[in-house]
Write an enzyme that holds these catalytic residues in place. Structure first.
Site, short mmCIF file in Angstrom:
data_model
loop_
_atom_site.label_atom_id
_atom_site.label_comp_id
_atom_site.label_asym_id
_atom_site.label_seq_id
_atom_site.Cartn_x
_atom_site.Cartn_y
_atom_site.Cartn_z
N ARG C 256 0.86 -1.18 0.00
CA ARG C 256 0.00 0.00 0.00
C ARG C 256 0.89 1.23 0.00
O ARG C 256 1.48 1.55 1.03
CB ARG C 256 -0.86 -0.06 1.28
CG ARG C 256 -2.03 0.87 1.32
CD ARG C 256 -2.62 0.88 2.74
NE ARG C 256 -1.84 1.75 3.62
CZ ARG C 256 -1.79 1.63 4.95
NH1 ARG C 256 -2.44 0.67 5.58
NH2 ARG C 256 -1.07 2.48 5.65
N HIS C 260 -3.64 4.46 4.79
CA HIS C 260 -4.76 3.51 4.75
C HIS C 260 -5.97 4.16 4.07
O HIS C 260 -6.55 3.62 3.14
CB HIS C 260 -5.13 3.06 6.16
CG HIS C 260 -6.41 2.28 6.21
ND1 HIS C 260 -6.54 1.05 5.62
CD2 HIS C 260 -7.62 2.59 6.73
CE1 HIS C 260 -7.78 0.63 5.79
NE2 HIS C 260 -8.46 1.54 6.45
N TYR C 269 3.06 5.07 12.07
CA TYR C 269 3.38 3.68 12.42
C TYR C 269 4.30 2.96 11.41
O TYR C 269 4.67 1.83 11.62
CB TYR C 269 2.08 2.88 12.58
CG TYR C 269 1.11 3.01 11.41
CD1 TYR C 269 1.33 2.30 10.24
CD2 TYR C 269 0.00 3.85 11.47
CE1 TYR C 269 0.46 2.42 9.17
CE2 TYR C 269 -0.88 3.98 10.41
CZ TYR C 269 -0.64 3.27 9.26
OH TYR C 269 -1.49 3.39 8.20
C1 LIG Z 1 -15.43 -5.95 10.44
C2 LIG Z 1 -14.58 -4.73 10.35
N1 LIG Z 1 -13.69 -4.47 11.31
C3 LIG Z 1 -12.92 -3.37 11.26
C4 LIG Z 1 -13.03 -2.48 10.22
C5 LIG Z 1 -12.17 -1.21 10.18
N2 LIG Z 1 -11.16 -1.35 9.14
C6 LIG Z 1 -11.36 -0.86 7.90
S1 LIG Z 1 -10.13 -1.25 6.85
C7 LIG Z 1 -9.29 -2.09 8.04
C8 LIG Z 1 -7.98 -2.76 7.70
C9 LIG Z 1 -8.09 -3.72 6.55
O1 LIG Z 1 -6.85 -4.32 6.32
P1 LIG Z 1 -6.64 -5.30 5.09
O2 LIG Z 1 -7.67 -6.36 5.09
O3 LIG Z 1 -5.24 -5.75 5.11
O4 LIG Z 1 -6.93 -4.40 3.80
P2 LIG Z 1 -6.13 -3.13 3.31
O5 LIG Z 1 -6.78 -1.93 3.90
O6 LIG Z 1 -4.72 -3.30 3.72
O7 LIG Z 1 -6.27 -3.17 1.83
C10 LIG Z 1 -9.97 -2.03 9.25
C11 LIG Z 1 -9.50 -2.63 10.50
C12 LIG Z 1 -14.00 -2.79 9.25
N3 LIG Z 1 -14.21 -1.97 8.21
N4 LIG Z 1 -14.74 -3.90 9.31
#
Ligand SMILES: Cc1ncc(C[n+]2csc(CCOP(=O)(O)OP(=O)(O)O)c2C)c(N)n1
Ligand SMILES: Cc1ncc(C[n+]2csc(CCOP(=O)(O)OP(=O)(O)O)c2C)c(N)n1
Ligand SMILES: [Mg+2]
Ligand SMILES: [Mg+2]
Lengths: 374, 324, 374, 324
Positions: C256, C260, C269
């Site tokens: 990425r 985020h 971080y």
């Molecule tokens: C069930 C749930 N828990 C927490 C969140 C908050 N949240 C949004 S994106 C994210 C991280 C996602 O990480 P990843 O699956 O690695 O995808 P990336 O953003 O790195 O593409 C979190 C914790 C959410 N949207 N849904």
């Protein structure tokens, strides 16, 4: 090198005491002593009898639905490997291990007799009650193990669940948390081939349940689940690893010799051939053969034991049955450390007030109606 | 016409809808050869094949989530959750996805799914096998929530639910699965979603209830003095509520008792009570009385009947409300 | 043989186009044509620009929180391997694939502008909207694929999710259902190293994410996620397997490059060294190098493309911005196929009635109060 | 005394409780270096170490389930769920385990856990980031449910929750995380669980609300004619409800409006309304009025404010109720 190996894994299966009662002496070294094997045999036999009596109690209406443990008694071995301070976080087919770890057997009967006091784990015993929702309690073991690590105390959390339970998301999250937190947890998957009527092949396309642990970087192992030596050894090694921050997933290959519960009729979905084959692998038979081969057991000893176990089981049943009735106030008082006022009101009026709810409700005898309605 | 139990009426509805529409598919734990733990789906796998009556892995979120996916791609899915307590693991999929897709996509993606779930107490079952979570789902937008109290309604309501283009929860009061029989027509028919049933007409007091409590209320009424004329309403549909039927009745009687098994606080009884006082305020001669479970868990079965608002408690509530 | 091998597994990693733009011609055979590569390059560049503009829109208050896709554009390749009838079941970092599969890009902007119509997938397009709850939508892909199989139609469901998403129980259940039902599903885990601020090593102790698929008997594969060739080839093969009832889990190793979301500040971080190293593996850079090495690209072509993409993106933004405001009645009417009476009442009175709720409420003007209160 | 926002007051409570008690441990997604997505736990990991402020895998059931396990083995766990919408995956662990263990084991196993969850709408967030599920948890036996509306209360209530021997949900109204500041004492103090707060005294009409809606209600009251004397009650604790404070107030005023963000049907407003008419029946001069969200999902943010019962809608409800 555009194609390279990213990951490789091998999982071993271990059996020490085979179906004929023949022991692999090398592997058995530093595991169970003769005394322990005799004790386990007697204990497992007692559990078998308790199961039979529980079945009868259910049929005669003195016990609710009951899940027999028949055929899976070898899991008792885990409790011999475990230390007093270790935790047991069970489902409902490891009674034999719970009793050895210190749970009064009548507690299990009480539970199935519809009485929460069956779950009232005695003080000083590190154990949770049987989990009714399947596949959800392993997270508690992960948390308990993690807590021990945080507190710097030497405890390992053993948790038990069936093959079907591994399909729940919570199984996945429990293994993953244990792995990431390097928590002292040992996961015992008792693969008995069935989840009620659902056979193993409809549960997952994985070739083993052990391999599910690879997804979390756990140590993994498959053992003969009807072999008290293999289970003992696997548990022993897992304790060492757990203390070093390496949780283990152990798949025990066993079989449910009875119906799922007393509410079930396995003939609806299960071949009798399969059952017959499984009976030959009964964990009790092979231990007895082994003991006999070492001249540690005889027909006389067996008869004497059967008598002792009858008395023991009668005793357990008596203790479960003769307990005084629970108090309806417990329904309310067990909810919180301090019962909130409205809940106390519900408790105090449940028998005396028509609704059991609103003694304070405004009634016509209430002397101060609002002027608008006067 | 046949004289059927609730279980048989549901089985018949499933059979006929599967017969009529190839896209109807049942999935759940042990629904196949075993016919489900209550035998509601008995014989269906033998008849329609194991691709249409599917034993799933032991995973309620998986059952609900794939049932949603199935429904989005041309299958009228009928997931069974073995007991209402096991809606827990499926909760997120149901309320945050199943209920939401139509609204989320402004109608582009829909979920014609019917979730069957045995519900309620009174059968001496273990923990989490005796709860009544209907208020939770009534509070959740996007779901239709049904609970029949008789074989006839069960068949007609289930057929309505299966044919409905939106997700429905069909709660089956397990206590009366086999408690009595009723004449049920062979032919397919529907009982409309959103219409309550006036089980008995009356002029002095209205009792509102649903599911197995309907039987308790009928029993309670049998024990009351002849000259107290009670109107009994069985909601049948929990959401959307048939407000008009309730309001019309209470505007006539001026008194209302609501009875349910679930805990008191924030239960559906609160909603009925609130609605009634909002819409019948000037007609009310007594406060709406709730006779319900307590704000505790359903106790293990030794004390189950102390928890449930059985007929005598309902009768006392009616008497108290009538005497107000 | 008391100890024997119960299970063995090997997982391969594949890269075809390396960081320098050098192609492995053998592996590349029968994958992307030159035209396709050029097209992908232009498309990925357009997506990159859209991301930059979206960032600016957010900063100027014209867009809500937005998750940039920057660095993960190579996932677009999947859409070239997919057929028209296949399904896309996405999270939020595969915009590039969705657009190629037919989603009008303004839909994504509309979504992040707080408008449900952004999720209104056009008729005839087999796609779900981005899933906001993480790790939960893969079950829908499993169900969709299973439905295709039941209906005997040739569709494969592609689903996309991040490394963090694999920790959710629903990931586990989705893979398991797909495996057991032999459903035509392809799981793409875009491992970009982070889940918001949570690094990969806190997410799991598994050495790869690919190995998580072993738990379900899936086919598994790890590929360079910034390599359009490797992704294409893996998707191609997965389609063949899916149609034969063998779902695949593909881990794509990517990064990425942005925060985020626009609400995040990754500097809190994340080491800048790590980011700098990752920039060198940018999927766009290597494709351009490759095209240049084959004389398929030039500075002139680049300039012309940049101009075209500016126009395209301006167009997309205009379409997202110029849409008429949504109707408040939609809030109600989108709930059910037929709006129930009380809900219609809420809709019809939301602007005119004080409560928006109870126009029917009894008021003093109600002419028939009950005698008791008269 | 310092002039703090709600976020700062919560951060201070966490800091002081962690300082005072080694067994207090925070776990959740991004709670560490990142300080949580709302920065509520900012600085805590740096101060107390990553064994006491733990970034977990992305798995809410795992967070809740291990928090329960931690709490059963000597740790006062404080799980954070990132947004209320993600309580969904944790629902089963919370209601079927966390809430139940004490009752299930007749006190042998207890769960001293405090679940922190940002809640409610008004911040232009995506789907599932703006909901108000408090009624669900009020209906669930075994949980204490808290929601502060001011920095002072937030600190005192959170300390009470952490010290409470039973599981508490601490809902944090995210809309007012930084909306205003208030004097908050440096020293530790507690605000008791189960006690509502009379924000303003009045004699003509009672408004009952909680969380961020408290601010909307205050704003609404500012817009009303001087001679209408409104009593405003902030529940603070959703369960157990402070019934006495509500009843006393309505017995005095004879009129009641309940305001909340959650959908109308089976919301907590229904419970308040039912309670009030049960206990103040003969005092009521008008039906209890509910001013709430609609029976739909919180729309995406373009229409968010059309959904929320903002101050003007509250004011109209008060006016209508007063004029009844
Ligand atoms: C069930 C749930 N828990 C927490 C969140 C908050 N949240 C949004 S994106 C994210 C991280 C996602 O990480 P990843 O699956 O690695 O995808 P990336 O953003 O790195 O593409 C979190 C914790 C959410 N949207 N849904
Ligand atoms: C969450 C949940 N879902 C369903 C059930 C109903 N149920 C009870 S036992 C069981 C099968 C369990 O199978 P397995 O994990 O293999 O354990 P076994 O009974 O074979 O020992 C099921 C489906 C339950 N108790 N909990
Ligand atoms: Mg099993
Ligand atoms: Mg990621």
């Amino acid at each position: 090198m555009p194609i390279k190996v990213a990951y490789q894994a091998t999982i071993e299966y271990m059996q020490i005491l085979d179906e004929q009662g023949v022991l692999d002496a090398d592997l058995a070294r530093d595991t169970l002593t003769d005394d322990q094997v005799v004790m386990l045999y007697e204990h497992m036999s007692m559990c078998r009898r308790l199961d039979e009596i529980a079945f009868k109690l259910q049929r005669s209406g003195r016990l609710g639905t009951y899940p027999q443990n028949m055929g899976q008694e070898a899991i008792a071995s885990v409790a011999l490997a475990a230390r007093k301070q270790d935790w047991m976080v069970p489902c409902y087919r490891e009674n034999a291990a719970l009793f050895l770890h210190g749970l009064p057997p009548e507690k299990i009967l009480q539970h199935w007799m519809g009485d929460e006091r069956g779950n009232q784990i005695p003080d000083g015993l590190n154990m949770l009650p049987m989990s009714i929702p399947i596949g959800t309690h392993m997270l508690h073991a992960a948390g308990i193990g993690w807590a021990a690590k945080l507190r710097g105390i030497d405890q390992v959390a053993f948790t038990f669940f069936g093959d079907g339970s591994t399909s729940e998301g919570d199984f996945h999250e429990a293994c993953n948390f244990a792995g990431v937190m390097e928590a002292p947890v040992v996961f015992f998957c008792q693969n008995n081939g069935w989840a009620i009527s659902t056979p193993r092949k409809k549960q997952t396309r994985a070739e083993t349940f052990a391999q599910k642990g690879l997804a979390y970087g756990l140590k993994v192992r498959q053992v003969d689940g009807n072999d008290i030596f293999a289970i003992y050894k696997a548990a022993q090694e897992a304790i060492v690893d757990a203390k070093a921050g390496k949780p283990t997933l152990i798949e025990t290959l066993t079989y449910r010799l009875g119906d799922h519960t007393t509410a079930d009729d396995a003939r609806r979905y299960r071949d009798s051939d399969e059952l017959d084959a499984a009976k030959k692998k009964d964990p009790l038979i092979r231990v007895r053969k082994y003991l006999e081969s070492k001249d540690l057991w005889s027909a006389d000893l067996e008869d004497a034991m059967v008598e002792r176990n009858k008395v023991k089981v009668d005793d357990i049943v008596a203790r479960a049955t003769n307990i005084e009735a629970p108090k309806t106030s417990d329904i309310f008082d067990a909810m919180f450390a301090t019962t909130p006022p409205e809940l106390a009101r519900q408790r105090d009026t449940m028998h005396t007030h028509s609704l059991g709810q609103f003694p304070q409700q405004e009634t016509l005898s209430n002397p101060t109606p609002h002027p608008a309605h006067a | 016409m046949a004289n059927l139990t609730l279980v048989q009426a549901i089985n018949l509805a499933l059979t006929q809808e599967m017969e009529a529409d190839d896209s109807v598919v049942i999935l759940g734990e042990d629904v196949g050869l075993n016919g489900g733990v209550f035998r509601v789906t008995e014989g269906l796998q033998q008849r329609f094949g194991d691709h249409r009556v599917v034993d799933t892995p032991l995973a309620e979120s998986g059952i609900m989530g794939t049932a949603i996916g199935l429904a989005m791609n041309g299958i009228k899915s009928i997931p069974e959750i073995q007991f209402e307590g096991f809606l827990g693991p499926a909760y997120d999929q149901l309320v945050n996805h199943g209920a939401r897709y139509r609204s989320r996509t402004r109608g582009a993606v829909t979920v014609p799914m019917t979730v069957r779930v045995p519900v309620g107490g009174g059968i001496h079952a273990p923990e989490l096998h005796s709860d009544s979570p209907e208020a939770i789902y009534a509070h959740t937008p996007g779901l239709k929530v049904l609970m029949p109290s008789s074989p006839y309604d069960a068949k007609g309501m289930l057929i309505s639910a299966i044919r409905d283009p939106d997700p429905c929860i069909f709660f089956e009061p397990k206590r009366i699965y086999r408690a009595f029989r009723e004449e049920v027509p062979e032919d397919e028919y529907t009982v409309p979603i959103g219409k309550a049933k006036i089980v008995e007409e009356g002029s002095d007091l209205t009792v509102v209830t649903w599911g197995a409590m309907t039987i308790q209320c009928i029993n309670a009424m049998d024990s009351l003095p002849e000259d107290l004329s009670v109107e009994l309403i069985d909601l049948r549909t929990i959401y959307p509520l048939d407000v008009d039927t309730i309001v019309e009745s209470v505007q006539k009687t001026g008194r209302c008792v609501v009875a349910h098994e679930a805990p008191l606080t924030a239960g559906l009884g609160a909603e009925i009570s609130a609605l009634v006082q909002e819409r019948c305020f000037l007609h009310l001669e007594a406060p709406v009385q709730r006779v319900t479970g307590f704000d505790t868990f359903m106790p293990y079965y030794k004390m189950e009947l102390d928890y449930l608002p059985e007929a005598p408690r309902v009768a006392e509530a009616i008497t108290a409300c009538a005497a107000y």
